[in-house]
Design a protein around this motif. Structure first.
Motif, short mmCIF file in Angstrom:
data_model
loop_
_atom_site.label_atom_id
_atom_site.label_comp_id
_atom_site.label_asym_id
_atom_site.label_seq_id
_atom_site.Cartn_x
_atom_site.Cartn_y
_atom_site.Cartn_z
N THR A 1 0.92 -1.33 0.32
CA THR A 1 -0.01 0.00 0.06
C THR A 1 0.82 1.21 0.62
OG1 THR A 1 -0.31 -0.30 2.68
CG2 THR A 1 -1.84 -1.21 1.46
N ARG A 2 0.02 2.28 -0.31
CA ARG A 2 1.09 3.82 -0.19
C ARG A 2 1.23 4.19 1.10
NH1 ARG A 2 -0.54 7.27 -5.92
NH2 ARG A 2 -1.26 5.47 -7.02
N MET A 3 0.59 3.75 1.90
CA MET A 3 0.51 4.00 3.32
C MET A 3 2.14 3.25 4.01
SD MET A 3 -0.35 5.71 6.53
CE MET A 3 -1.84 5.30 7.27
N VAL B 1 6.45 19.87 18.79
CA VAL B 1 7.30 19.37 16.93
C VAL B 1 6.77 17.67 16.51
CG1 VAL B 1 9.19 18.10 16.26
CG2 VAL B 1 9.53 20.30 17.33
N ILE B 2 6.81 16.95 18.02
CA ILE B 2 5.91 15.43 17.72
C ILE B 2 4.37 15.67 16.90
CG2 ILE B 2 4.84 13.60 18.15
CD1 ILE B 2 7.10 13.79 20.73
N ILE B 3 3.67 16.87 17.84
CA ILE B 3 2.22 17.53 16.49
C ILE B 3 2.13 17.61 15.18
CG2 ILE B 3 0.56 19.48 16.91
CD1 ILE B 3 0.48 18.77 19.91
N CYS B 4 3.50 18.53 15.04
CA CYS B 4 3.93 19.05 13.75
C CYS B 4 3.88 18.03 13.08
CB CYS B 4 5.29 20.31 13.63
SG CYS B 4 4.19 21.60 14.43
N CYS B 5 5.04 16.79 13.80
CA CYS B 5 5.34 16.00 12.86
C CYS B 5 3.71 14.81 12.66
CB CYS B 5 6.16 14.57 13.72
SG CYS B 5 7.65 15.81 13.44
N LEU B 6 3.20 14.81 13.55
CA LEU B 6 1.59 13.99 12.87
C LEU B 6 0.51 14.74 12.22
CD1 LEU B 6 1.01 12.64 16.43
CD2 LEU B 6 1.63 11.37 15.33
N ALA C 1 0.18 13.21 7.79
CA ALA C 1 -1.14 13.09 8.02
C ALA C 1 -1.53 13.34 6.33
CB ALA C 1 -2.33 13.25 8.59
N LEU C 2 -1.09 15.16 6.35
CA LEU C 2 -0.82 15.55 4.61
C LEU C 2 0.21 14.85 4.04
CD1 LEU C 2 -0.59 19.22 6.31
CD2 LEU C 2 -2.58 18.37 5.16
N LEU C 3 0.91 14.34 4.46
CA LEU C 3 1.90 13.41 3.29
C LEU C 3 1.31 11.90 3.05
CD1 LEU C 3 4.85 13.10 1.95
CD2 LEU C 3 5.20 12.17 4.04
N PHE C 4 0.67 11.31 3.61
CA PHE C 4 -0.10 10.35 3.13
C PHE C 4 -1.48 11.00 2.31
CE2 PHE C 4 1.45 8.78 7.69
CZ PHE C 4 2.49 8.20 6.72
N TRP C 5 -1.95 12.03 2.88
CA TRP C 5 -3.92 12.63 1.70
C TRP C 5 -2.57 12.54 1.05
CZ3 TRP C 5 -4.17 16.63 0.36
CH2 TRP C 5 -5.23 17.50 -0.40
N ARG C 6 -1.63 13.01 0.27
CA ARG C 6 -1.02 13.91 -0.34
C ARG C 6 -0.79 12.80 -1.68
NH1 ARG C 6 -0.51 15.24 -4.90
NH2 ARG C 6 0.26 17.12 -6.11
N PHE C 7 0.16 11.94 -0.83
CA PHE C 7 0.95 10.85 -1.37
C PHE C 7 -0.67 9.58 -2.51
CE2 PHE C 7 3.33 6.85 -2.55
CZ PHE C 7 3.96 7.52 -3.12
N ARG C 8 -1.11 9.87 -1.63
CA ARG C 8 -2.30 8.46 -1.78
C ARG C 8 -3.00 8.65 -3.60
NH1 ARG C 8 -7.51 8.45 1.75
NH2 ARG C 8 -8.18 10.70 0.82
N ASN C 9 -3.58 10.16 -3.33
CA ASN C 9 -3.66 10.93 -5.35
C ASN C 9 -3.00 11.27 -5.93
OD1 ASN C 9 -6.79 10.88 -3.95
ND2 ASN C 9 -5.90 13.00 -3.03
N GLU C 10 -1.39 10.46 -5.48
CA GLU C 10 -0.28 10.87 -6.08
C GLU C 10 -0.16 10.02 -7.37
OE1 GLU C 10 3.61 13.46 -7.35
OE2 GLU C 10 1.70 13.84 -5.84
#
Lengths: 272, 234
Positions: free
Chosen positions: A105-107, A251-256, A260-269
């Motif tokens: 999977t992309r994830m 920093v941990i919250i920023c990473c999360l 999440a944005l990275l997963f969402w963006r890559f899913r549509n790639e």
């Protein structure tokens, strides 16, 4: 579950081996190691100020702290450099189509990429910090266990850099992604300094939540986390640690969020 | 094995695939034919979930293509295949086996067999950066065969191959027929398709024009090329 895990492990393995094979990575590592070896000269000789010889331990603590901060910032930039082309390289060299034509999977792919780059960059930084640690130990017989703990804590900064560069590289050219993350790092340090100055300035001390104040609390606190980590070098007690833990949480919250944005963006790639 | 129902793919205002429906049965050798830009590769990409469909549904073995499990028994060869230049063909095949969770010893055995099938003995340990396009295409086909897939999706498998290579690939594909493998083939080489495949579909401008047995499409004295031109030119 085990299949999911083994797919991620495989991608982590490929990410690390593919990155280490790059000549630019080897050159950066060798140059950094040579540079850090040069720091050992700072621990030699006596330092005199106004005719008074400085305390050796104070010199060790100061030099080690300065070296710690320089290494951490430099490795953040190096990490951004070698993370920015990861997706593009995988796409151009056919690894993405090879991986996604298998039941992966992309994830799993994105988690594998993030983890691989994080492990590699953390090792890079830990190696450089370990050289300082060993230099102090061997030359001056002083053990600084907090130095390596501080290095481990700063690896969260590297995680942030990896995730943000990967995300930006999906929406802009690689070099622009690198510059954006460099900008985030610079603003983080600038906000820290400006806030520190404003706290001691009689003019701005009572101005409350200024624009900088908001940025200070909400912006990724990479500088704050570095300062928090450096507390361990000096040796702090447990109560002090909790008083300064906010940057780590930030920093941990920023990473999360960015993850999440990275997963969402890559899913549509589209995979080419 | 493969089922497409009313599949449409739009890129902005451009309709790449327009309400296409067809199915490919198990063990069938199926060719998807069409001129450049007809939408063949887009259909392959949607089957592998490389790109998202705008509407409709696609499934492999009854599993929706959006589910990674649908690709568990699929081998894929892309049109312009690439292998990381610093990897040898052997290491690349091993990677493909690892991604399918094949045990190391089994993977090595399987890769040795595949290197023999694709005729690359003696070159498997040299870096891919030194390979010709045809050699990369052969290793690509080898990578598609790793894990003994039940379905092979081949996008222009003979691209970059010389006439001898094309014949070898054709013979290889014919030999796989006896193993009950299903093949979904995108190709411009109509003479090869005519020799290998049982069924074909012709698409143009994203629309499915016809799908039938090649023996039915090609009448006495005709060739598949004549049929193809007749349908595409309207």
């Amino acid at each position: 579950m085990s299949k999911t895990f083994s797919a991620i492990i495989n991608i982590v393995k490929y990410t690390i081996t593919d990155e280490v094979r790059q000549k630019s990575f080897i050159v950066m590592l060798v140059v950094s190691v040579i540079f850090v070896f040069l720091v050992r000269g700072c621990y030699q000789g006596n330092y005199m100020v106004n005719g008074h010889e400085l305390d050796a331990e104070a010199i060790v603590a100061t030099v080690s702290k300065v070296a710690f901060h320089i290494i951490t910032i430099a490795v953040m930039l190096v990490t951004a450099l070698f993370s920015m082309r990861v997706f593009k390289r995988d796409r151009d060299e056919g690894m993405q189509s090879c991986i996604f034509s298998k039941p992966i999977t992309r994830m799993q792919y994105v988690v594998g990429k993030i983890s691989g780059l994080w492990v590699l960059s953390s090792f890079f930084m830990f190696l450089l910090h370990a050289i300082i640690f060993l230099t102090v130990l061997l030359r001056l017989n002083i053990v600084m266990p907090g130095y390596l703990v501080a290095s481990a804590i700063c690896s969260f900064n590297l995680l942030f850099v990896v995730i943000s560069v990967l995300l930006f590289s999906l929406i802009m050219p690689d070099i622009a992604a690198f510059l954006c993350v460099t900008g985030i790092v610079i603003v983080s340090f600038a906000a820290e300094w400006i806030f520190a100055i404003s706290r001691y300035s009689p003019v701005t001390a009572h101005s409350g939540s200024t624009g900088w104040g908001i940025i200070y609390y909400l912006w990724p606190k990479l500088s704050g986390l570095q300062n928090f980590a450096s507390l361990f070098i000096a040796g702090v007690d447990g109560t002090q640690v909790f008083a300064y833990i906010y940057p780590l949480i930030n920093v941990i919250i920023c990473c999360l969020i960015l993850g999440a944005l990275l997963f969402w963006r890559f899913r549509n790639e589209d995979i080419i | 094995m493969i089922e497409l129902k009313n599949v449409t793919k739009r890129y902005g205002s451009l309709v790449a695939v327009d309400d296409v429906s067809f199915s490919v049965k198990k063990g069938e050798y199926f060719a998807l034919l069409g001129p450049n830009g007809a939408g063949k590769t887009t259909i392959v990409k949607m089957l592998l979930d490389f790109t998202q469909r705008t509407s409709g549904s696609l499934s492999i073995n009854g599993i929706p293509c959006t589910n990674a499990a649908s690709r568990a028994a699929v081998g894929y060869l892309a049109e312009n295949y690439h292998i990381p230049p610093y990897l040898s063909g052997w290491r690349y095949l091993l990677r493909c086996a690892e991604l399918l969770n094949i045990k190391r010893s089994d993977a090595q055995e399987q890769c040795r067999r595949i290197v023999g099938i694709i005729g690359m003995q003696g070159r498997e340990h040299t870096k891919a950066g030194t390979y010709s396009k045809g050699m990369i295409q052969r290793f690509g086909l080898g990578a598609a065969l790793v894990g003994n897939p039940k379905l092979l999706i081949l996008d222009e498998p003979t691209s970059g191959l010389d006439p001898i290579g094309i014949r070898e690939i054709r013979q290889l594909l014919e030999s796989l027929k006896s193993q009950g493998m299903t093949i979904f083939l995108n190709s411009h080489l109509l003479s090869e398709v005519e020799k290998i495949c049982d069924n074909a579909a012709i698409i143009n401008l994203g629309k499915l024009l016809v799908k039938d047995k090649i023996s039915t499409l090609v009448k006495e004295g005709d060739s598949l090329e004549d049929v193809f031109i007749r349908y595409v030119k309207g």
